[in-house]
Enzyme design. Structure first.
Site, PDB file in Angstrom:
ATOM      1  N   LEU A 129      39.732  46.678  45.286  1.00  0.00           N
ATOM      2  CA  LEU A 129      40.460  45.432  45.063  1.00  0.00           C
ATOM      3  C   LEU A 129      39.954  44.305  44.236  1.00  0.00           C
ATOM      4  O   LEU A 129      38.795  43.802  44.270  1.00  0.00           O
ATOM      5  CB  LEU A 129      40.718  44.738  46.522  1.00  0.00           C
ATOM      6  CG  LEU A 129      41.188  45.486  47.495  1.00  0.00           C
ATOM      7  CD1 LEU A 129      41.498  44.762  48.918  1.00  0.00           C
ATOM      8  CD2 LEU A 129      42.494  46.070  47.274  1.00  0.00           C
ATOM      9  N   ASP A 130      40.642  44.370  42.963  1.00  0.00           N
ATOM     10  CA  ASP A 130      40.198  43.031  41.926  1.00  0.00           C
ATOM     11  C   ASP A 130      41.024  41.978  42.331  1.00  0.00           C
ATOM     12  O   ASP A 130      42.350  42.022  42.255  1.00  0.00           O
ATOM     13  CB  ASP A 130      40.626  43.612  40.514  1.00  0.00           C
ATOM     14  CG  ASP A 130      39.769  45.066  39.972  1.00  0.00           C
ATOM     15  OD1 ASP A 130      38.668  44.941  40.588  1.00  0.00           O
ATOM     16  OD2 ASP A 130      40.194  45.777  39.304  1.00  0.00           O
ATOM     17  N   VAL A 131      40.212  40.963  42.578  1.00  0.00           N
ATOM     18  CA  VAL A 131      40.800  39.558  43.205  1.00  0.00           C
ATOM     19  C   VAL A 131      40.740  38.464  42.281  1.00  0.00           C
ATOM     20  O   VAL A 131      39.524  38.263  41.829  1.00  0.00           O
ATOM     21  CB  VAL A 131      40.432  39.590  44.340  1.00  0.00           C
ATOM     22  CG1 VAL A 131      41.008  38.223  45.011  1.00  0.00           C
ATOM     23  CG2 VAL A 131      40.557  40.720  45.623  1.00  0.00           C
TER      24      VAL A 131
END
Length: 262
Positions: A129-131
């Site tokens: 997950l790139d947040v």
């Protein structure tokens, strides 16, 4: 006895290794196979290798490169980039890779997690997950190298992927990527509260104390590192490194302490 893992994260761009900052600019840092050889000698816990071109270019995983990495590596490897189907994941595992990382495919259809876990084993399925934090201070998930925003909220996505089953969640802070300003503990707190799945945190490590502080605060957790393990000095000369013996011993002490307290 369980203990935290410390994993270098390598990014592949145009078949070479690069390091980014906030998912922008690409500084070339070397050849992937050479880097794997060096990390072999340093007895690394695990290595994460992500092809940042494949999904954007809608291309298949580079199976030739994956096979070469698997053949060379003496440590567990997690590989991601362009993996969208169960068949692709099975092929990568058959080439000798221990874990397969997914991002956009899972975010578009989390139900694929069940057949994936059945096909290659839950322990081999990783969701990345790139947040990034928006101007209101809320965390949002992005795909395609930070260019495509996911409509679902972070908390909703965490609940979904946990309900369908996942071996590990890698949470990558776009804001901290390549900045070497420390891990985002506010982000880690949210993820810890919303999932019981194993998690690995990526983005921001500037020194060994950052890694130790992450592990001391959250106990059994994965710490992934980019710039700290490939750059040296203020001018960021390329020099591949890993934990020193002092930090390794400290991590072991933390693991022993956590084991006794459980």
């Amino acid at each position: 006895m369980l203990r935290s893992r410390v994993s270098p994260c390598l990014l592949i761009h145009k078949n070479g290794l690069v390091k980014t900052e906030k998912f922008k600019t690409h500084k070339y840092v070397g050849d992937p196979i050479n880097a794997v050889k060096i990390f072999n000698e340093k007895e690394v816990d695990e290595i994460i290798i992500l092809d940042i071109d494949a999904t954007v270019n809608k291309s298949e995983p580079n199976y030739k490169l994956i096979k070469n990495i698997a053949n060379e590596s003496r440590m567990p490897v997690c590989y991601g980039g362009g993996v969208n189907t169960v068949e692709q994941a099975k092929k990568i595992i058959q080439l000798g890779i221990e874990k397969v990382a997914f991002s956009s495919a899972i975010l578009e259809d989390p139900t694929i997690l069940t057949p994936l876990c059945n096909a290659i084993g839950k322990q081999s399925v990783v969701v990345v997950l790139d947040v990034k934090k928006n101007f209101l201070g809320k965390y949002e998930i992005f795909t395609h190298n930070g260019t495509k925003k996911v409509k679902k909220k972070l908390e909703e996505v965490l609940r979904q992927i946990e309900s369908f089953g996942v071996g590990e969640i890698v949470v990558n802070s776009i804001d901290r990527d390549g900045t070497m300003k420390g891990y985002d503990f506010d982000l880690v707190d949210i993820v810890r509260q919303k999932t019981d799945s194993p998690i690995t945190i990526l983005g921001g490590a500037s020194n060994f104390d950052d890694i130790l502080n992450l592990i001391k605060r959250y106990k059994v957790i994965g710490a992934s590192v980019g710039s700290l393990f490939v750059f040296k000095g203020v001018y960021k000369a390329v020099l591949i490194s890993y934990l020193n013996d002092v930090t390794k011993n400290e991590i072991v002490k933390v693991a022993e302490k956590n084991f006794r307290s459980d």
